[in-house]
Scaffold this motif. Structure first.
Motif, PDB file in Angstrom:
ATOM      1  N   VAL A 191       0.717  -1.073  -0.041  1.00  0.00           N
ATOM      2  CA  VAL A 191       0.126  -0.146  -0.069  1.00  0.00           C
ATOM      3  C   VAL A 191       0.844   1.321   0.007  1.00  0.00           C
ATOM      4  N   ILE A 192       1.743   1.212   0.866  1.00  0.00           N
ATOM      5  CA  ILE A 192       2.774   2.641   0.901  1.00  0.00           C
ATOM      6  C   ILE A 192       3.431   2.553  -0.542  1.00  0.00           C
ATOM      7  N   THR A 193       3.997   1.506  -0.989  1.00  0.00           N
ATOM      8  CA  THR A 193       4.726   1.339  -2.412  1.00  0.00           C
ATOM      9  C   THR A 193       3.750   2.287  -3.445  1.00  0.00           C
ATOM     10  N   ALA A 194       2.331   1.703  -3.563  1.00  0.00           N
ATOM     11  CA  ALA A 194       1.282   2.145  -4.327  1.00  0.00           C
ATOM     12  C   ALA A 194       0.957   3.569  -4.212  1.00  0.00           C
ATOM     13  N   ALA A 195       0.887   3.873  -2.900  1.00  0.00           N
ATOM     14  CA  ALA A 195       0.616   5.459  -2.837  1.00  0.00           C
ATOM     15  C   ALA A 195       1.925   6.323  -3.141  1.00  0.00           C
ATOM     16  N   THR A 196       3.077   5.911  -2.912  1.00  0.00           N
ATOM     17  CA  THR A 196       4.106   6.635  -3.467  1.00  0.00           C
ATOM     18  C   THR A 196       4.303   6.731  -5.044  1.00  0.00           C
ATOM     19  N   ALA A 197       3.981   5.651  -5.646  1.00  0.00           N
ATOM     20  CA  ALA A 197       4.205   5.532  -7.067  1.00  0.00           C
ATOM     21  C   ALA A 197       3.023   6.636  -7.643  1.00  0.00           C
ATOM     22  N   TYR A 198       1.629   6.500  -7.101  1.00  0.00           N
ATOM     23  CA  TYR A 198       0.676   7.554  -7.551  1.00  0.00           C
ATOM     24  C   TYR A 198       1.131   8.664  -7.304  1.00  0.00           C
ATOM     25  N   THR A 199       1.796   9.124  -6.194  1.00  0.00           N
ATOM     26  CA  THR A 199       2.384  10.573  -5.859  1.00  0.00           C
ATOM     27  C   THR A 199       3.146  11.034  -6.916  1.00  0.00           C
ATOM     28  N   VAL A 200       4.154  10.045  -7.008  1.00  0.00           N
ATOM     29  CA  VAL A 200       5.329  10.432  -8.291  1.00  0.00           C
ATOM     30  C   VAL A 200       4.683  10.838  -9.619  1.00  0.00           C
ATOM     31  N   ALA A 201       3.878   9.901  -9.877  1.00  0.00           N
ATOM     32  CA  ALA A 201       3.155  10.083 -11.037  1.00  0.00           C
ATOM     33  C   ALA A 201       2.276  11.364 -11.180  1.00  0.00           C
ATOM     34  N   THR A 202       1.578  11.805 -10.360  1.00  0.00           N
ATOM     35  CA  THR A 202       0.670  13.010 -10.307  1.00  0.00           C
ATOM     36  C   THR A 202       1.250  14.232  -9.973  1.00  0.00           C
ATOM     37  N   ALA A 203       2.517  14.200  -9.449  1.00  0.00           N
ATOM     38  CA  ALA A 203       3.082  15.367  -9.069  1.00  0.00           C
ATOM     39  C   ALA A 203       3.632  16.226 -10.187  1.00  0.00           C
ATOM     40  N   PRO A 204       3.581  17.744 -10.297  1.00  0.00           N
ATOM     41  CA  PRO A 204       4.146  18.488 -11.164  1.00  0.00           C
ATOM     42  C   PRO A 204       5.581  18.261 -11.412  1.00  0.00           C
TER      43      PRO A 204
END
Length: 422
Positions: free
Chosen positions: A357-370
């Protein structure tokens, strides 16, 4: 050879005799019915045996110092020495200790002391008489029969051996500490579950039973159990009035006094070992035992008439004879091992799930961040260097015409501003 402690050789001579006879600590411990750590304490002079153990150990050392001819002439030789032509002599019974006996159990459940064995080997005393003996060996000890040693199959076999030896007695001890059957069995289960989880550490510990006993005692004496709903209702008292009085007197003691007196009088540890297990000095442990004996003598009529120096032996007999009103039967060793492994797998799965879960949240944040930084517009600033506007404002052309008209036509009233047709 010098005798300095009630007929026993000096501590360093005890070790020399054992090494001359080519005996290990485990072999001497198996012959004496104690743990290897206890024999090590006897040889270092930290502690000395008492009671029947003292007499048996003295005869054992005398057998190591006697020549082979004297051992052959004496049919009832000391424990540890055997004649190849004669059957093995039974070992001297040791002091009684606290063992678990289910209600209605036969006499075989009231055995002697629980001799802690190392988790790596198991002894078989039935094969002692068939063990070959070498009478030509060097040293003053001569031939000494050794118990047959068979290797255990693996960690599970060693754990099951330790569990079968210690769990029943530990359940009764936990019951005397807490006065509750469910809590006693839970303490035993918790202690052996932790032992299986940390089995490499327990397997190399000099006293594995002491390691497990410390965990079970801590759980049974935890003050947080009073807030649990399952432990608010008391269990039925023992059927025997004497057992009921003894149990009530034990539970009336403070937890530290209860634990100290149970280790010293119930388990049969000597004073230094009791102090070490309770994390106290020898003097503090002795004072706790004296105070506990005084409180128990004030509550138990049977101990009130016993002299102070004999109260420990009388209390030990009463603890061994106590019978709970129900069977204290721990779970099978395989169930304890399986429960610990199942709990370990559950924790592993939970840890892996949380990591995912932490890995998925980190990947989503990296993908959507400017990907670039846009600075915000700067706030307005005051302009300096421009002189302020002063004096009358400059008139427009229409305002000037109106002003000239008012000056040239002094007529008052509304007609003054009436337009004229010229």
């Amino acid at each position: 050879m010098t005798r300095n402690v009630e007929g026993l050789p000096a501590p360093h001579e005890r070790r020399s005799l054992r090494e001359a006879a080519e005996l290990t600590l485990d072999e001497v411990a198996a012959a004496m019915g104690v743990s290897a750590a206890t024999v090590r304490h006897w040889e270092s002079g930290r502690t000395n045996p008492r009671g029947r153990k003292h007499a048996a150990y003295a005869r054992f050392l005398d057998g190591l110092t006697a020549p082979p001819a004297a051992a052959d002439a004496d049919a009832a030789g000391p424990p540890g020495r055997t004649d190849p032509a004669a059957p093995a002599q039974p070992a001297e019974p040791a002091e009684p200790v606290l063992v678990a006996v289910a209600p209605g159990a036969g006499a075989g459940a009231e055995g002697g002391p629980i001799a802690p064995e190392g988790p790596a080997v198991a002894t078989d005393t039935a094969d002692t008489a068939d063990t070959p003996v070498d009478d030509t060996g060097g040293g003053a000890a001569g031939a000494v029969a050794r118990p047959a040693v068979r290797p255990l199959l693996g960690p599970a076999d060693a754990f099951d051996t330790l569990y079968d030896r210690a769990a029943p007695a530990l359940a009764l001890q936990s019951y005397l500490l807490s006065g509750r059957r469910a809590l006693a069995l839970e303490a035993v289960d918790r202690a052996f579950t932790r032992a299986w989880d940390q089995w490499p550490e327990v397997a190399t510990d000099p006293d594995p039973e002491g390691w497990v006993r410390a965990i079970a005692y801590e759980h049974a004496l935890s003050p947080w159990h009073r807030f649990r709903r399952a432990h608010r209702r008391p269990d039925p008292p023992p059927a025997d009035p004497a057992d009921r009085i003894l149990l009530d007197a034990l539970l009336a003691l403070s937890p530290v006094h209860r634990r100290t007196v149970l280790l010293y009088d119930g388990v049969g540890l000597d004073l230094p070992d009791t102090a070490a297990e309770t994390e106290a000095t020898t003097l503090a442990a002795g004072n706790r035992i004296l105070h506990a004996h005084a409180e128990l003598a004030a509550r138990i009529p049977e101990l009130a008439d016993v002299p102070v120096e004999k109260q420990s032996a009388a209390l030990r007999e009463r603890l061994v004879a106590l019978r709970p009103p129900f069977a204290l039967t721990p779970r099978p060793a395989a169930a304890v091992r399986g429960g610990g492994e199942r709990r370990g797998r559950q924790w592993t799965r939970a840890t892996l799930g949380l990591t995912a879960v932490i890995t998925a949240a980190t990947a989503y944040t990296v993908a959507t961040a400017p990907t670039r930084y846009d600075p915000p517009p700067a706030p307005g600033e005051s302009v300096t260097g421009v002189p302020p506007l002063s004096g009358p404002q400059q008139l427009t052309e229409r305002s000037r015409q109106l002003q000239d008209k008012l000056r040239t036509d002094p007529q008052a009233g509304p007609a003054r501003i009436t337009p004229k047709i010229e």
